[in-house]
Design a protein around this motif. Structure first.
Motif, mmCIF file in Angstrom:
data_model
loop_
_atom_site.group_PDB
_atom_site.id
_atom_site.type_symbol
_atom_site.label_atom_id
_atom_site.label_comp_id
_atom_site.label_asym_id
_atom_site.label_seq_id
_atom_site.Cartn_x
_atom_site.Cartn_y
_atom_site.Cartn_z
ATOM 1 N N GLN A 96 -4.433 -8.256 -6.316
ATOM 2 C CA GLN A 96 -3.038 -7.840 -6.117
ATOM 3 C C GLN A 96 -2.648 -6.630 -6.976
ATOM 4 O OE1 GLN A 96 -0.738 -9.267 -3.766
ATOM 5 N NE2 GLN A 96 0.366 -7.401 -4.298
ATOM 6 N N PRO A 97 -2.993 -6.600 -8.280
ATOM 7 C CA PRO A 97 -2.601 -5.429 -9.077
ATOM 8 C C PRO A 97 -3.224 -4.117 -8.566
ATOM 9 C CG PRO A 97 -3.230 -7.253 -10.520
ATOM 10 C CD PRO A 97 -3.576 -7.663 -9.119
ATOM 11 N N THR A 98 -4.475 -4.182 -8.129
ATOM 12 C CA THR A 98 -5.140 -2.996 -7.587
ATOM 13 C C THR A 98 -4.450 -2.558 -6.304
ATOM 14 O OG1 THR A 98 -7.263 -3.628 -8.555
ATOM 15 C CG2 THR A 98 -7.333 -2.087 -6.702
ATOM 16 N N TYR A 99 -4.174 -3.527 -5.434
ATOM 17 C CA TYR A 99 -3.470 -3.232 -4.180
ATOM 18 C C TYR A 99 -2.118 -2.576 -4.469
ATOM 19 C CZ TYR A 99 -0.430 -3.886 -0.180
ATOM 20 O OH TYR A 99 0.475 -3.671 0.816
ATOM 21 N N THR A 100 -1.362 -3.158 -5.378
ATOM 22 C CA THR A 100 -0.027 -2.649 -5.687
ATOM 23 C C THR A 100 -0.101 -1.218 -6.213
ATOM 24 O OG1 THR A 100 0.774 -4.888 -6.129
ATOM 25 C CG2 THR A 100 2.069 -3.069 -7.061
ATOM 26 N N GLN A 101 -1.014 -0.973 -7.126
ATOM 27 C CA GLN A 101 -1.141 0.365 -7.724
ATOM 28 C C GLN A 101 -1.511 1.407 -6.671
ATOM 29 O OE1 GLN A 101 -4.572 1.174 -10.127
ATOM 30 N NE2 GLN A 101 -4.081 3.340 -9.951
ATOM 31 N N LEU A 102 -2.550 1.117 -5.887
ATOM 32 C CA LEU A 102 -3.015 2.088 -4.895
ATOM 33 C C LEU A 102 -2.013 2.265 -3.762
ATOM 34 C CD1 LEU A 102 -6.786 1.098 -4.750
ATOM 35 C CD2 LEU A 102 -5.780 3.081 -5.913
ATOM 36 N N SER A 103 -1.408 1.180 -3.338
ATOM 37 C CA SER A 103 -0.411 1.242 -2.276
ATOM 38 C C SER A 103 0.815 2.049 -2.727
ATOM 39 C CB SER A 103 -0.004 -0.173 -1.857
ATOM 40 O OG SER A 103 0.849 -0.124 -0.746
ATOM 41 N N ASN A 104 1.223 1.855 -3.978
ATOM 42 C CA ASN A 104 2.348 2.622 -4.522
ATOM 43 C C ASN A 104 2.026 4.114 -4.588
ATOM 44 O OD1 ASN A 104 3.972 0.378 -4.764
ATOM 45 N ND2 ASN A 104 3.655 0.125 -6.961
ATOM 46 N N GLN A 105 0.791 4.439 -4.945
ATOM 47 C CA GLN A 105 0.380 5.846 -4.973
ATOM 48 C C GLN A 105 0.460 6.446 -3.564
ATOM 49 O OE1 GLN A 105 -3.361 5.287 -7.682
ATOM 50 N NE2 GLN A 105 -3.023 7.476 -7.492
ATOM 51 N N ALA A 106 -0.022 5.708 -2.580
ATOM 52 C CA ALA A 106 0.019 6.186 -1.192
ATOM 53 C C ALA A 106 1.468 6.309 -0.718
ATOM 54 C CB ALA A 106 -0.776 5.251 -0.284
ATOM 55 N N MET A 107 2.325 5.376 -1.119
ATOM 56 C CA MET A 107 3.737 5.420 -0.739
ATOM 57 C C MET A 107 4.433 6.624 -1.375
ATOM 58 S SD MET A 107 5.944 4.080 1.100
ATOM 59 C CE MET A 107 6.445 2.416 1.384
ATOM 60 N N GLU A 108 4.111 6.906 -2.624
ATOM 61 C CA GLU A 108 4.694 8.075 -3.295
ATOM 62 C C GLU A 108 4.286 9.361 -2.564
ATOM 63 O OE1 GLU A 108 4.894 10.365 -7.614
ATOM 64 O OE2 GLU A 108 3.342 8.850 -7.298
ATOM 65 N N LEU A 109 3.026 9.435 -2.172
ATOM 66 C CA LEU A 109 2.554 10.592 -1.401
ATOM 67 C C LEU A 109 3.321 10.705 -0.091
ATOM 68 C CD1 LEU A 109 -1.321 10.593 -1.771
ATOM 69 C CD2 LEU A 109 0.184 12.538 -2.109
ATOM 70 N N SER A 110 3.515 9.603 0.564
ATOM 71 C CA SER A 110 4.243 9.577 1.829
ATOM 72 C C SER A 110 5.669 10.104 1.647
ATOM 73 C CB SER A 110 4.258 8.145 2.362
ATOM 74 O OG SER A 110 4.589 8.127 3.706
ATOM 75 N N ARG A 111 6.326 9.686 0.568
ATOM 76 C CA ARG A 111 7.682 10.151 0.280
ATOM 77 C C ARG A 111 7.701 11.655 0.001
ATOM 78 N NH1 ARG A 111 7.623 5.793 -2.153
ATOM 79 N NH2 ARG A 111 8.762 4.739 -3.589
ATOM 80 N N MET A 112 6.730 12.112 -0.778
ATOM 81 C CA MET A 112 6.645 13.543 -1.093
ATOM 82 C C MET A 112 6.422 14.361 0.182
ATOM 83 S SD MET A 112 4.360 13.441 -4.584
ATOM 84 C CE MET A 112 4.568 15.162 -5.065
ATOM 85 N N LEU A 113 5.561 13.854 1.050
ATOM 86 C CA LEU A 113 5.305 14.544 2.322
ATOM 87 C C LEU A 113 6.565 14.559 3.183
ATOM 88 C CD1 LEU A 113 1.737 13.160 2.923
ATOM 89 C CD2 LEU A 113 2.315 15.600 2.759
ATOM 90 N N SER A 114 7.289 13.458 3.217
ATOM 91 C CA SER A 114 8.554 13.385 3.962
ATOM 92 C C SER A 114 9.532 14.446 3.474
ATOM 93 C CB SER A 114 9.220 12.025 3.791
ATOM 94 O OG SER A 114 8.746 11.128 4.734
ATOM 95 N N ASN A 115 9.653 14.549 2.152
ATOM 96 C CA ASN A 115 10.562 15.540 1.572
ATOM 97 C C ASN A 115 10.157 16.956 1.958
ATOM 98 O OD1 ASN A 115 12.071 13.527 0.372
ATOM 99 N ND2 ASN A 115 11.049 13.697 -1.603
ATOM 100 N N GLN A 116 8.870 17.217 1.911
ATOM 101 C CA GLN A 116 8.389 18.552 2.264
ATOM 102 C C GLN A 116 8.610 18.832 3.756
ATOM 103 O OE1 GLN A 116 4.529 19.309 0.636
ATOM 104 N NE2 GLN A 116 4.858 21.503 0.692
ATOM 105 N N ILE A 117 8.346 17.836 4.591
ATOM 106 C CA ILE A 117 8.559 17.970 6.041
ATOM 107 C C ILE A 117 10.035 18.255 6.325
ATOM 108 C CG2 ILE A 117 8.607 16.659 8.211
ATOM 109 C CD1 ILE A 117 5.952 15.282 7.114
#
Length: 125
Positions: A96-117
């Motif tokens: 679970q901790p690994t999933y949470t960390q990696l998933s949060n990183q991917a979510m942050e990237l998704s948000r950054m991409l949304s902002n740029q788009i």
């Protein structure tokens, strides 16, 4: 605070964070149960690598519309990474901790991409 001028895709914070996620995914998939599930491991790696690769490819294009298209592809790959990480969690390949960390990183990237788009969409109006 003065902003650094963006001259290459390597200057983009979103690309740098994409590379960080690639590194984390490669480190986490080279050992344990996930390293033996070649299908899931390789798909997770490909989807993750696709994020900074599409940002770079789009940045190198001549039109903002093309760049926008590649950012959308990168954002889709970020969603794919989150989904594949969930599969890895559900079948017990990652904790679970690994999933949470990696998933949060991917979510942050998704948000950054949304902002740029959104920013590029505004500039095209």
């Amino acid at each position: 605070m003065e902003r650094k001028k963006i001259e290459t895709f390597e200057d983009l914070k979103v690309w740098q964070k994409g590379i960080d996620l690639v590194k984390q995914i490669y480190l986490r998939t080279k050992e344990g149960e996930l390293s033996k599930d070649f299908g899931l491991r390789d798909q997770l790696r490909r989807a993750t690598v696709s994020i900074p690769a599409n940002i770079a490819e789009g940045f190198e294009r001549y039109s903002r519309k093309e760049y926008l298209n590649f950012l959308n592809i990168a954002k889709g790959s970020a969603g794919e990474v989150r989904s594949l990480l969930r599969v890895a969690l559900e079948v017990g390949y990652i904790d679970q901790p690994t999933y949470t960390q990696l998933s949060n990183q991917a979510m942050e990237l998704s948000r950054m991409l949304s902002n740029q788009i959104q920013s590029i969409n505004q500039s095209l109006k």
